[in-house]
Design a protein around this motif. Structure first.
Motif, PDB file in Angstrom:
ATOM      1  N   LEU A  59       0.826  -1.214   0.000  1.00 28.56           N
ATOM      2  CA  LEU A  59       0.000   0.000   0.000  1.00 28.56           C
ATOM      3  C   LEU A  59       0.860   1.264   0.000  1.00 28.56           C
ATOM      4  N   PHE A  60       1.926   1.255   0.775  1.00 21.62           N
ATOM      5  CA  PHE A  60       2.847   2.394   0.764  1.00 21.62           C
ATOM      6  C   PHE A  60       3.449   2.586  -0.625  1.00 21.62           C
ATOM      7  N   GLY A  75      -0.967  17.782  -0.391  1.00 23.04           N
ATOM      8  CA  GLY A  75      -0.058  18.178   0.696  1.00 23.04           C
ATOM      9  C   GLY A  75      -0.276  17.321   1.934  1.00 23.04           C
ATOM     10  N   GLY A  76      -1.530  16.993   2.238  1.00 26.76           N
ATOM     11  CA  GLY A  76      -1.829  16.118   3.365  1.00 26.76           C
ATOM     12  C   GLY A  76      -1.268  14.720   3.170  1.00 26.76           C
ATOM     13  N   GLY A  77      -1.373  14.199   1.953  1.00 28.27           N
ATOM     14  CA  GLY A  77      -0.784  12.890   1.652  1.00 28.27           C
ATOM     15  C   GLY A  77       0.721  12.894   1.842  1.00 28.27           C
ATOM     16  N   MET A  78       1.340  14.000   1.446  1.00 27.06           N
ATOM     17  CA  MET A  78       2.791  14.115   1.622  1.00 27.06           C
ATOM     18  C   MET A  78       3.149  14.153   3.111  1.00 27.06           C
ATOM     19  N   LEU A  79       2.336  14.814   3.912  1.00 24.67           N
ATOM     20  CA  LEU A  79       2.586  14.851   5.349  1.00 24.67           C
ATOM     21  C   LEU A  79       2.475  13.458   5.964  1.00 24.67           C
ATOM     22  N   LEU A  80       1.540  12.643   5.448  1.00 28.19           N
ATOM     23  CA  LEU A  80       1.421  11.270   5.944  1.00 28.19           C
ATOM     24  C   LEU A  80       2.684  10.466   5.653  1.00 28.19           C
ATOM     25  N   ILE A  81       3.217  10.587   4.442  1.00 30.15           N
ATOM     26  CA  ILE A  81       4.450   9.869   4.106  1.00 30.15           C
ATOM     27  C   ILE A  81       5.610  10.420   4.927  1.00 30.15           C
ATOM     28  N   LEU A  82       5.634  11.729   5.110  1.00 36.66           N
ATOM     29  CA  LEU A  82       6.684  12.340   5.928  1.00 36.66           C
ATOM     30  C   LEU A  82       6.667  11.749   7.333  1.00 36.66           C
ATOM     31  N   ALA A 136       5.019   8.794   8.422  1.00 38.67           N
ATOM     32  CA  ALA A 136       5.041   7.333   8.511  1.00 38.67           C
ATOM     33  C   ALA A 136       6.239   6.711   7.815  1.00 38.67           C
ATOM     34  N   GLY A 137       6.856   7.425   6.909  1.00 35.73           N
ATOM     35  CA  GLY A 137       7.973   6.875   6.154  1.00 35.73           C
ATOM     36  C   GLY A 137       7.502   6.205   4.875  1.00 35.73           C
ATOM     37  N   PRO A 138       8.433   5.763   4.049  1.00 34.14           N
ATOM     38  CA  PRO A 138       8.095   5.237   2.733  1.00 34.14           C
ATOM     39  C   PRO A 138       7.702   3.764   2.710  1.00 34.14           C
ATOM     40  N   GLU A 158      15.854   4.863   6.279  1.00 34.15           N
ATOM     41  CA  GLU A 158      14.514   5.042   6.822  1.00 34.15           C
ATOM     42  C   GLU A 158      14.545   5.085   8.337  1.00 34.15           C
ATOM     43  N   ARG A 159      13.760   5.979   8.896  1.00 35.56           N
ATOM     44  CA  ARG A 159      13.543   5.980  10.342  1.00 35.56           C
ATOM     45  C   ARG A 159      12.073   5.686  10.548  1.00 35.56           C
ATOM     46  N   SER A 160      11.800   4.522  11.048  1.00 35.98           N
ATOM     47  CA  SER A 160      10.436   4.059  11.244  1.00 35.98           C
ATOM     48  C   SER A 160       9.817   4.765  12.441  1.00 35.98           C
ATOM     49  N   VAL A 161       8.487   4.776  12.490  1.00 29.30           N
ATOM     50  CA  VAL A 161       7.809   5.334  13.650  1.00 29.30           C
ATOM     51  C   VAL A 161       7.980   4.431  14.877  1.00 29.30           C
TER      52      VAL A 161
END
Length: 164
Positions: A19-20, A118-125, A127-129, A141-144
């Motif tokens: 999904l990511f 922009g909101g979608g980009m904030l989600l990736i920012l 949660a990571g890729p 990557e730095r995971s949550v």
């Protein structure tokens, strides 16, 4: 209801990385296509649109590079957080600059589109890729749930792992 939510969370967890990847590809296509289209014949139209909104033309090459390279990097999952930060800020600024005339109702949906992107980009920012990214493969990557080094999770004790 809790059982249904738990089952949804479990199923979503199974498909998290695909999904990511699909989400990154869908968002990146919009930007990459715009930047590539500008390089293959749309430069004059973009310049005219920028001038009509009093945006300095010297920004056009930078915007084009951001869309082209930011979109490509986002698709690959390379420097994802930096790419999404730049593309997200750009989308939100573009919403107000190009579609901020709220007296014209034709601007409302393009404005909301840019804000949603922009909101979608904030989600990736945040949660990571995902693991299906070059950031993960290269250990960037730095995971949550903790930091990752060379694709292997290292628990640093700052967050609890997800509950299955």
């Amino acid at each position: 209801m809790r059982d249904l939510i738990a089952k949804c969370n479990t199923v979503a967890g199974w498909f998290r990385d695909p999904l990511f990847l699909v989400g990154r590809l869908l968002l990146s296509f919009l930007f990459f296509d715009s930047g590539f289209g500008r390089l293959t014949g749309g430069w004059a139209d973009a310049a005219q649109q920028m001038q009509s909104h009093d945006v300095p033309l010297f920004l056009l090459p930078f915007v084009t590079a951001l869309e082209l390279f930011g979109g490509a990097f986002l698709a690959l999952g390379l420097l994802s957080r930096l790419s999404t930060l730049g593309l997200g800020v750009f989308a939100i600024i573009a919403a107000f600059v190009f579609f901020g005339n709220f007296a014209d109702t034709a601007h409302w949906f393009p404005f909301l589109d840019n804000i949603a992107i922009g909101g979608g980009m904030l989600l990736i920012l945040g949660a990571g890729p995902g693991r299906w990214s070059l950031d993960h493969v290269l250990g960037l990557e730095r995971s949550v749930y903790g930091r990752r080094t060379a694709g292997k999770p290292v628990r640093d004790g700052t967050a609890k792992p997800p509950v299955a």
